[in-house]
Enzyme design. Structure first.
Site, mmCIF file in Angstrom:
data_model
loop_
_atom_site.group_PDB
_atom_site.id
_atom_site.type_symbol
_atom_site.label_atom_id
_atom_site.label_comp_id
_atom_site.label_asym_id
_atom_site.label_seq_id
_atom_site.Cartn_x
_atom_site.Cartn_y
_atom_site.Cartn_z
ATOM 1 N N ALA A 63 -0.305 -12.308 2.140
ATOM 2 C CA ALA A 63 0.021 -13.439 3.000
ATOM 3 C C ALA A 63 -0.728 -14.661 2.489
ATOM 4 C CB ALA A 63 -0.401 -13.122 4.426
ATOM 5 N N GLY A 102 0.166 -8.222 2.251
ATOM 6 C CA GLY A 102 1.537 -8.455 2.693
ATOM 7 C C GLY A 102 2.538 -8.244 1.567
ATOM 8 N N GLU A 105 3.184 -4.677 1.396
ATOM 9 C CA GLU A 105 4.021 -4.310 2.548
ATOM 10 C C GLU A 105 5.493 -4.655 2.295
ATOM 11 O OE1 GLU A 105 1.477 -6.352 5.383
ATOM 12 O OE2 GLU A 105 1.003 -4.422 6.310
ATOM 13 N N GLU A 125 -6.823 -6.523 2.865
ATOM 14 C CA GLU A 125 -7.007 -7.139 4.188
ATOM 15 C C GLU A 125 -8.383 -6.874 4.772
ATOM 16 O OE1 GLU A 125 -4.285 -5.715 3.150
ATOM 17 O OE2 GLU A 125 -2.485 -6.469 4.144
HETATM 18 N N1 CAA Z 1 -3.243 -16.938 -0.110
HETATM 19 C C1 CAA Z 1 -3.431 -18.199 -0.541
HETATM 20 N N2 CAA Z 1 -3.988 -18.515 -1.724
HETATM 21 C C2 CAA Z 1 -4.357 -17.497 -2.497
HETATM 22 C C3 CAA Z 1 -4.185 -16.142 -2.125
HETATM 23 C C4 CAA Z 1 -3.592 -15.879 -0.867
HETATM 24 N N3 CAA Z 1 -3.378 -14.642 -0.429
HETATM 25 N N4 CAA Z 1 -4.656 -15.352 -3.097
HETATM 26 C C5 CAA Z 1 -5.104 -16.180 -4.076
HETATM 27 N N5 CAA Z 1 -4.914 -17.466 -3.708
HETATM 28 C C6 CAA Z 1 -5.243 -18.664 -4.501
HETATM 29 C C7 CAA Z 1 -6.730 -18.817 -4.680
HETATM 30 O O1 CAA Z 1 -7.304 -19.500 -3.600
HETATM 31 C C8 CAA Z 1 -6.807 -19.604 -5.974
HETATM 32 O O2 CAA Z 1 -6.548 -20.932 -5.643
HETATM 33 P P1 CAA Z 1 -7.307 -22.104 -6.417
HETATM 34 O O3 CAA Z 1 -6.905 -21.965 -7.842
HETATM 35 O O4 CAA Z 1 -6.831 -23.318 -5.734
HETATM 36 O O5 CAA Z 1 -8.758 -21.827 -6.208
HETATM 37 C C9 CAA Z 1 -5.614 -19.098 -6.768
HETATM 38 O O6 CAA Z 1 -4.748 -18.466 -5.798
HETATM 39 C C10 CAA Z 1 -5.942 -18.082 -7.829
HETATM 40 O O7 CAA Z 1 -6.728 -17.058 -7.240
HETATM 41 P P2 CAA Z 1 -7.959 -16.423 -8.011
HETATM 42 O O8 CAA Z 1 -8.846 -17.493 -8.532
HETATM 43 O O9 CAA Z 1 -8.551 -15.415 -7.101
HETATM 44 O O10 CAA Z 1 -7.194 -15.757 -9.258
HETATM 45 P P3 CAA Z 1 -7.337 -14.339 -9.902
HETATM 46 O O11 CAA Z 1 -6.283 -14.261 -10.922
HETATM 47 O O12 CAA Z 1 -8.753 -14.072 -10.257
HETATM 48 O O13 CAA Z 1 -6.975 -13.266 -8.742
HETATM 49 C C11 CAA Z 1 -5.730 -12.277 -6.961
HETATM 50 C C12 CAA Z 1 -5.686 -13.194 -8.196
HETATM 51 C C13 CAA Z 1 -6.057 -10.837 -7.384
HETATM 52 C C14 CAA Z 1 -4.382 -12.307 -6.296
HETATM 53 C C15 CAA Z 1 -6.832 -12.769 -6.006
HETATM 54 O O14 CAA Z 1 -6.648 -14.137 -5.768
HETATM 55 C C16 CAA Z 1 -6.876 -12.089 -4.674
HETATM 56 O O15 CAA Z 1 -7.414 -11.008 -4.552
HETATM 57 N N6 CAA Z 1 -6.308 -12.745 -3.656
HETATM 58 C C17 CAA Z 1 -6.380 -12.281 -2.308
HETATM 59 C C18 CAA Z 1 -5.305 -11.319 -2.039
HETATM 60 C C19 CAA Z 1 -5.362 -10.904 -0.601
HETATM 61 O O16 CAA Z 1 -6.394 -10.809 0.024
HETATM 62 N N7 CAA Z 1 -4.184 -10.610 -0.063
HETATM 63 C C20 CAA Z 1 -4.076 -10.142 1.269
HETATM 64 C C21 CAA Z 1 -3.925 -11.309 2.182
HETATM 65 S S1 CAA Z 1 -3.919 -10.751 3.852
HETATM 66 C C22 CAA Z 1 -2.374 -10.129 4.053
HETATM 67 O O17 CAA Z 1 -1.567 -10.121 3.186
HETATM 68 C C23 CAA Z 1 -2.138 -9.537 5.415
HETATM 69 C C24 CAA Z 1 -0.915 -9.999 6.067
HETATM 70 O O18 CAA Z 1 0.188 -9.971 5.536
HETATM 71 C C25 CAA Z 1 -1.012 -10.459 7.448
#
Ligand code: CAA
Length: 694
Positions: A63, A102, A105, A125
């Site tokens: 998400a 998400g 999912e 999450e």
């Molecule tokens: N939402 C918004 N922005 C996100 C994001 C997300 N889920 N995941 C990453 N980004 C953004 C980061 O903030 C970053 O932005 P900036 O360049 O402006 O700083 C950019 O994407 C790149 O991210 P990273 O620097 O972390 O890049 P990476 O290549 O090292 O890693 C990644 C990529 C593995 C996807 C890592 O960003 C990550 O682990 N992201 C989080 C994923 C996450 O937690 N997903 C679950 C969200 S909760 C959910 O999904 C539940 C639901 O449906 C309700």
């Protein structure tokens, strides 16, 4: 169709391609675009199956975290996935990159899943304090069983394609590299074979196993102490046994929204954003040139130097490791070999990986060999005269633009910079012990450090898998300077009547991995005594009087390594009460005429933590830390401040700076100006009704 989700028809197969950089998060426009694609595919009699794929480096990685806490535009994710469940034509998810949260999912709600070989899957999450909200806890057990589900959803780790395939979470691996073609071919085959849609929701839950839940509950309460999300996730999985699939999805979504609204998720989301923000240095554009680093020198091969060598070669960078003499070099290589061998024995590293790392290390006892490096990290003994001499030599023997970094934890880097003769190339790279394990790296910008040196060490930190945070020069930089205020309060609390065990207990139950006294025993009381000695000239009489560590060191009690310190330790280093400590504290009080009193938990917690918040405010106004984010990230990753409270500055904001200030004023009245004068920035922000992080 929106340009974020494009829709194409290739014969009988429709394809929806999500293009929402950077990570294809399920923002409102993605959800709307996918819903529209499903409607179109369902309505088109020519289309027999739909493929969902993503452009860019990854399938949907979750998400959109930035949307959390704001009103969510329709359709919400569960509604979109319900459309997929009900679709009459098979939906194939084509997966690459990191299929997370998400995004996972969405993939599980598709009827079939094809993935590129390097794809990784997970439910992060829990790390954001959130319960998965769109079927993660309901579809996963039906496809992969309970054990895999519990592990994936409560620990937040990732699995690879082999594990995903073996556990039934994907159906095929696209070996030949063209995911788009492979997914279309897969969909065509389904059509030819007459395979229809299939929803994981129609599968039964696996056999219940209450013992597995109980075991997980116990382990999580220990490993993720104080965090609410892991246990709520277990509750969410159990919903599958208590009601039908659709009702369980509704309840899961309710738990998800509740967790998003809670304080822990807010704090963990702050940490997620702050960890990324600290990579952007104010005034240092992202395109600032960096120096090419192909070989690193490490000088000084004590515990820190060895850990630094290990950290750097782990990232594939060759290192020249320079020790005092051949004996020190041999001892260091033996110690490094021993640590890696034990990783191989435990199965966390392959012999091949160990051999590769060892092959990257060249050793020497001659500083002239550092001429072949572009960066030298100095980790010699913590003594200004010794370090100055090393920097003077390094300035001579290395190339004119070799970066010279000190790993000092409190000495003045500006003085080392001057000693080198080329201060613009000098900076700090302060690793935390053990350096090959701890993620935090405090990079230190000295008065004359070149901008490209700063950009280079920030990039290098990331390259070697660390979390670099930039600090200015001061005694102890961010973490140790703040920690020194906590240590001071801890000693004072003991002088006033709190037992060390009581003080430790308060911090442990707040969420720290250990309290200040257990930490002192672990680090070595001789090390703490040496640090106190180095600062004696600027210490107050009361600080000097609280000389417990000196008393213990004089008796040969050095902490864990000698079996006795604040606590006593058995041969397995298991701690127990130490009567000698009680006797020492009683004698100390008598000697100095101190009156002991009962001290409540709240006072202990506030004095230990507000002392750090107040110091953090000073670091901000002095510009040592550019933003509160630097402090929060450093304290969580360097000291173990519990991430679910968001670090000291975010935590103080949540309490309200007016309340923090009022408590500090109270302590000032009781304890004196020397220790509790509020930082002017705290006073200012409290007056303005704002916070450090907002
Ligand atoms: N939402 C918004 N922005 C996100 C994001 C997300 N889920 N995941 C990453 N980004 C953004 C980061 O903030 C970053 O932005 P900036 O360049 O402006 O700083 C950019 O994407 C790149 O991210 P990273 O620097 O972390 O890049 P990476 O290549 O090292 O890693 C990644 C990529 C593995 C996807 C890592 O960003 C990550 O682990 N992201 C989080 C994923 C996450 O937690 N997903 C679950 C969200 S909760 C959910 O999904 C539940 C639901 O449906 C309700």
């Amino acid at each position: 169709m929106s340009h974020i989700v494009s829709y194409h028809v290739h014969g009988a197969i429709a394809e929806a391609v999500v293009d929402n950089p950077p990570v294809n998060a399920t923002s409102a426009s993605v959800r709307q675009g996918l819903a529209e694609a499903i409607r179109k595919a369902e309505a088109d009699p020519e289309v027999r199956a739909l493929v969902i794929r993503c452009a860019g480096k990854t399938f949907i990685a979750g998400a959109d975290i930035k949307e959390f806490g704001k009103p969510m535009a329709e359709p919400q994710l569960p509604a979109l996935l319900a459309m997929m469940d009900r679709a009459t034509k098979p939906i194939v998810a084509a997966l690459h990159g990191t299929v997370l949260g998400g995004g996972f999912e969405v993939a599980l709600a598709a009827h079939y899943r094809v993935a590129l070989p390097e794809t990784r899957f997970g439910f992060p999450e829990v790390k954001l304090g959130i319960v998965p909200g769109a079927g993660g806890t309901q579809r996963t057990p039906r496809l992969a069983g309970l054990e895999t589900t519990i592990k994936l959803t409560t620990e937040g780790g990732q699995i690879d394609v082999a594990k995903a395939l073996a556990s039934g979470l994907i159906d095929a691996i696209a070996e030949d590299g063209d995911l788009g073609l492979a997914a279309l071919a897969y969909a065509e085959k389904l059509v030819v074979e007459g395979q229809g849609p299939r929803s994981a929701g129609t599968l039964p839950m696996p056999a219940d196993d209450p013992a597995l839940f109980e075991e997980a509950r116990k382990a999580l309460s220990r490993k993720m102490r104080g965090q609410s999300a892991p246990l709520k996730i277990l509750d969410a999985i159990r919903l599958g046994y208590e009601m039908d699939f659709d009702a369980a999805l509704l309840q899961e979504f309710a738990l998800c929204r509740e967790s998003i609204a809670g304080p822990q998720s807010k704090a963990l989301r702050h940490m997620f954003a702050a960890e990324r923000e600290v990579a952007r240095i104010p005034g240092l554009p992202a395109d600032t040139p960096t120096r090419l680093i192909e070989r690193v020198g490490v000088i000084g091969l004590g515990a820190m130097g060895r850990g630094i060598v290990m950290a750097i070669v782990s990232a594939g960078l060759p290192v020249i490791a320079v020790g005092l003499d051949q004996e020190h070099v041999d001892a260091a290589m033996k110690a490094i070999g021993k640590m890696w061998s034990s990783s191989v024995a435990k199965g966390s590293m392959t012999q091949e990986a160990m051999d590769k790392r060892l092959a990257l290390i060249t050793t020497s006892d001659d500083m002239h060999d550092l001429a072949a490096t572009q960066l030298v990290v100095e980790a010699v003994t913590e003594d200004m005269a010794v370090k100055k001499a090393v920097f003077a030599t390094l300035g001579q023997v290395t190339q004119p633009d070799t970066i010279l970094a000190s790993n000092t934890s409190f000495l003045n880097i500006d003085m080392l910079a001057e000693a080198s003769g080329r201060p613009e190339d000098v900076c700090g790279m302060h690793f935390f012990n053990p350096a090959h394990v701890m993620r935090l790296l405090e990079n230190v910008r000295a008065a004359k450090t070149d901008r490209d040196v700063v950009a280079t060490i920030m990039a290098l930190g990331k390259r070697i898998g660390k979390l670099p945070v930039l600090s200015g020069v001061c005694d102890g930089f961010i973490v140790n300077r703040m920690l020194s205020k906590r240590s001071r309060e801890a000693f004072f609390l003991v002088e006033e009547g709190a037992s060390p065990a009581a003080v430790d207990r308060v911090l442990l139950s707040y969420g720290f991995p250990m309290g200040p006294f257990a930490l002192g025993d672990l680090a070595g009381l001789d090390v703490q005594a040496a640090a106190r000695k180095a600062r004696a000239a600027t210490a107050t009489e009361r600080e000097l009087r609280a000389d417990f560590v000196e008393q213990m060191v004089a008796e040969g009690r050095l902490g864990q390594k000698s079996g006795s310190g604040w606590y006593s330790y058995d041969e397995n280093r298991k701690s127990g009460p130490n009567p000698q400590t009680d006797a020492m504290i009683a004698a100390h009080a008598e000697r100095h005429g101190l009156k002991l009193r009962e001290i409540g938990e709240e006072e202990i917690l506030q004095r230990l933590l507000y002392a750090m918040v107040n110091e953090g405010a000073k670091l901000l106004s002095e510009g040592i830390a550019a933003r509160a984010d630097e402090i929060d990230v450093a304290m969580v990753n360097g000291l173990g401040w519990p991430s679910h409270s968001g670090g000291p500055m975010f935590w103080a904001d949540q309490i309200g700076l007016d309340k923090v200030l009022a408590a500090i004023e109270r302590f000032r009245a009781e304890q004196g100006d020397a220790y509790w004068t509020p930082a002017p920035l705290l006073v200012q922000y409290a007056g303005e009704g704002r916070g450090f992080t907002a």
